[in-house]
Design an enzyme around this catalytic site. Structure first.
Site, PDB file in Angstrom:
ATOM      1  N   THR A  14       0.969  -1.074  -0.032  1.00 29.30           N
ATOM      2  CA  THR A  14      -0.066  -0.022  -0.167  1.00 29.30           C
ATOM      3  C   THR A  14       0.936   1.375   0.158  1.00 29.30           C
ATOM      4  O   THR A  14       0.312   2.257  -0.718  1.00 29.30           O
ATOM      5  CB  THR A  14      -1.048   0.171   1.160  1.00 29.30           C
ATOM      6  N   SER A  62       0.955  -7.114  -0.890  1.00 30.29           N
ATOM      7  CA  SER A  62       1.613  -8.084   0.153  1.00 30.29           C
ATOM      8  C   SER A  62       0.592  -9.586   0.445  1.00 30.29           C
ATOM      9  O   SER A  62       1.102 -10.406   0.846  1.00 30.29           O
ATOM     10  CB  SER A  62       2.113  -7.615   1.452  1.00 30.29           C
TER      11      SER A  62
END
Length: 314
Positions: A14, A62
C-alpha cells in the site's frame, strides 16, 4: 558500526499504491510506485541518511507474498548486512503479511544490524498518506546507535518481529505487539526505548542463509482452525494431498474440537508435523502434562507456520 549507508529494499504494498481519486483510501491498487520514487517524495530523507542505496526486490500486493519473494529478500538482506559500510536496512512492505515477512527474516538472518520493515495503511496518492512519515521513522530507527534485529516501524512505534501483529484492517494505527508492547517510539526523529532490542541470532539461524539459495522444494505447511462444529475432514484431505506440516489455530489455551483433534493426532502418527497455536490475539498457550500435540512456544499461527516450515528443512 562505522558504516553510514542505509539500504532501502522495495517490495510494493500500500505504501507504493495508487488510486484514481486522492480521497480513496481503500479502492487503490498496491505496488504501483517504485521505491526510488517513494524516497524522492519524502522531504528531509536524503539529509537524514549519510547515503541511501535503493533496490526494487519485488513490486506486489503483500497479500500475494510467497516464499520465492521471501527468498530473494532474505538473500539481498544477507548480502548487504555483510557490507561494513552498511549501517542498516529498511524494507518497504505491504501491511497484510508484514508480520510474516518480519518473522521469516528474523529466523534466517544474522541481524546484528537493524533490518526495519515499514509500510502504510493509505496509498501514496491519499490526501494525507502515512507512508512518508513511516519511511522517515524507519530510517531514523535504522540509524539509531545500538539498533539490531528485525523490526517493524509504523505509526511512530517500533515493534519486534516476534510479537508484531496487524490488528485492524483500515486505521493508520494498525499494528500492536499485544500484551508485550512496542520496543519504543519514534519522536521527532529520535527513538525512545521502552525495551531492549531483540537479540540477534549470532549465526544460529534455523537454516543457513546459503542453503536458502539452493532449495528446490519448500516443505508444505498449512494452517487449520478449531471452531465450533469443526471436523477432521480438511485435515484428512490435506494429509492425502501430501502436506508435511500442520499448524492448528486453537481456541483458548490450545484447546481443539474433539473431532479435529482426533484427525490431527492421526496425521501426526502418520508422520505429519503438527503444532498448536492459540487464535487469541494476546497471551500464549501454556502446555500441560498429557498434551498430545506440541505448542508453538508463543508464536501466532502464521509465525508458527514459518518456524515449522524452516524446521522441516533441517
Amino acid at each position: 558500526m562505522s558504516g553510514q549507508k542505509i539500504v532501502v529494499l522495495g517490495t510494493g504494498g500500500t505504501i507504493a499504491g495508487t488510486s484514481a481519486q486522492a480521497g480513496d483510501n481503500i479502492g487503490y491498487t498496491a505496488g504501483q510506485v517504485g521505491v526510488a520514487q517513494l524516497l524522492d517524495a519524502v522531504p528531509g530523507l536524503q539529509t537524514m541518511a549519510g547515503e541511501l542505496l535503493v533496490e526494487q526486490v519485488a513490486q506486489i500486493d503483500s497479500k500475494d507474498m510467497d516464499i520465492e519473494v521471501w527468498r530473494a529478500l532474505a538473500l539481498r538482506c544477507a548480502h548487504h548486512l555483510k557490507d561494513p559500510e552498511v549501517r542498516g536496512i529498511v524494507i518497504t512492505h505491504g501491511t497484510d503479511t508484514l508480520e510474516e515477512t518480519a518473522w521469516f527474516l528474523h529466523e534466517v538472518l544474522d541481524a546484528r544490524k537493524p533490518v526495519v520493515l515499514t509500510c502504510a495503511m493509505r496509498p501514496a496518492t491519499a490526501l494525507t498518506p502515512d507512508g512518508p512519515q513511516n519511511l522517515l521513522d524507519a530510517v531514523a530507527v535504522a540509524m539509531t546507535l545500538g539498533a539490531a534485529g528485525v523490526l517493524a516501524v509504523a505509526a511512530g512505534e517500533v515493534h519486534g518481529a516476534r510479537h508484531v501483529q496487524k490488528v485492524h484492517p483500515y486505521r493508520v494505527h494498525a499494528f500492536t505487539s499485544a500484551d508485550v508492547g512496542p520496543l519504543g517510539f519514534v519522536e521527532e526523529g529520535q527513538v525512545r526505548f521502552t525495551q531492549n532490542w531483540p537479540l540477534a541470532l549470532d549465526g544460529k539461524a534455523l537454516i543457513a542463509i546459503e542453503n536458502i539459495a539452493n532449495i528446490d522444494s519448500w516443505p508444505r505447511v498449512e494452517i487449520v482452525v478449531s471452531h465450533a462444529g469443526a471436523t477432521g475432514s480438511l485435515v484428512d484431505a490435506l494429509v492425502g494431498d501430501g502436506v508435511q506440516g500442520l499448524v492448528v489455530a486453537c481456541t483458548g489455551n490450545g484447546t481443539i474440537h474433539q473431532r479435529l483433534e482426533a484427525a490431527l493426532v492421526h496425521a501426526q502418527a502418520a508422520g505429519v508435523a503438527v503444532v498448536r497455536a492459540t487464535r487469541c490475539p494476546e497471551g500464549q498457550v501454556l502446555p500441560k502434562p498429557g498434551d498430545l500435540l506440541r505448542d508453538s512456544q508463543g508464536l501466532s499461527p502464521v509465525k508458527a507456520r514459518i518456524t515449522l516450515m524452516l524446521n522441516l528443512l533441517r
